[in-house]
Write an enzyme that holds these catalytic residues in place. Structure first.
Site, PDB file in Angstrom:
ATOM      1  N   ASP A  49     -14.041 -25.588 -19.565  1.00 28.35           N
ATOM      2  CA  ASP A  49     -15.512 -25.018 -19.897  1.00 28.35           C
ATOM      3  C   ASP A  49     -14.672 -24.031 -21.171  1.00 28.35           C
ATOM      4  OD1 ASP A  49     -12.766 -23.066 -19.249  1.00 28.35           O
ATOM      5  OD2 ASP A  49     -14.204 -21.499 -18.997  1.00 28.35           O
TER       6      ASP A  49
ATOM      7  N   ASP B 144     -10.555 -29.368 -15.409  1.00 28.74           N
ATOM      8  CA  ASP B 144      -9.578 -28.170 -15.517  1.00 28.74           C
ATOM      9  C   ASP B 144      -9.983 -27.008 -14.504  1.00 28.74           C
ATOM     10  OD1 ASP B 144      -9.205 -26.437 -16.540  1.00 28.74           O
ATOM     11  OD2 ASP B 144     -10.670 -25.153 -18.020  1.00 28.74           O
TER      12      ASP B 144
END
Length: 217
Positions: free
Chosen positions: A180, A8
């Protein structure tokens, strides 16, 4: 055996500061309720349309202007420019810590490296500058960038993962996905990926190395 790493962007590589962004929209743009559409992991409303490429940057800016207070604090008419909107939006994004760049460069030597991000053209343009500030182009570090606004779909929709799989040829069971957002790691796990849920206080190299070492035992 892990052969691929999928990262990410915001919250893993680039630190996020939601409150700084909300303050900038309030103070610079005169948009007091921007926090209603700005989320830490996935945006909503017109912002979600922007991040899935269903509206363009000019349309997004015009929507922002329509929400802005037309009178500045000094009583004068407020004119909201494109650059003010872009600046306020990019306050969401912090400088990339050197330790995260170092970790990416280390892992790049042994693994295929892909980026999978919910983002928009304004934010991604700024992120490219953040990488250049560290002396690298994002495409030098990652084999390919998979970006929600180009793919017309955002995480945690399984379709964005499937599109990445089909395009890259990676095997989920041979891939570690780092994000996350619990919703995003859950979506990846459901498709067979190994996953690491990253916290902003974690050391990127240490977090990934710990997982890889555990898998090799």
């Amino acid at each position: 055996m892990i052969k691929n790493l999928v990262f990410d962007l915001g919250g893993v590589i680039v630190p996020l500061n939601r409150m700084a962004c909300i303050r900038a929209f309030n103070d610079v743009v005169g948009y007091k309720d921007f926090g209603d559409v700005l989320r830490s992991y996935r945006q909503v409303g017109y912002f979600e349309k922007f991040e899935t490429g269903r509206i363009t940057a000019p349309v997004f800016r015009d929507i922002i202007r329509s929400h802005s207070v037309t009178v500045a604090p000094d009583g004068k008419p407020r004119t909201v420019t494109d650059s003010q909107i872009d600046y306020s939006l990019n306050c969401f994004l912090g400088e990339i810590p050197q330790e995260r760049i170092d970790a990416l460069l280390h892992f790049r030597q042994s693994y295929r490296m892909l980026l999978l991000s919910n983002t928009n053209p304004i934010g991604m343009g700024y992120c490219r500058k953040l990488f250049r500030n560290k002396g690298y182009d994002a495409k030098e570090i990652f084999e390919k960038l998979y970006l929600s606004y180009q793919m017309k779909v955002a995480k945690p929709d399984p379709l964005i993962f499937r599109k990445m799989i089909d395009d890259s040829g990676i095997v989920p069971e041979e891939t570690l996905y780092i994000d996350d957002s619990p919703a995003n790691t859950d979506a990846g796990r459901a498709l067979g990926f190994h996953v690491v849920l990253f916290n902003s206080k974690d050391n990127l190299y240490g977090k990934i190395s710990e997982y890889l070492e555990r898998e090799q035992r």
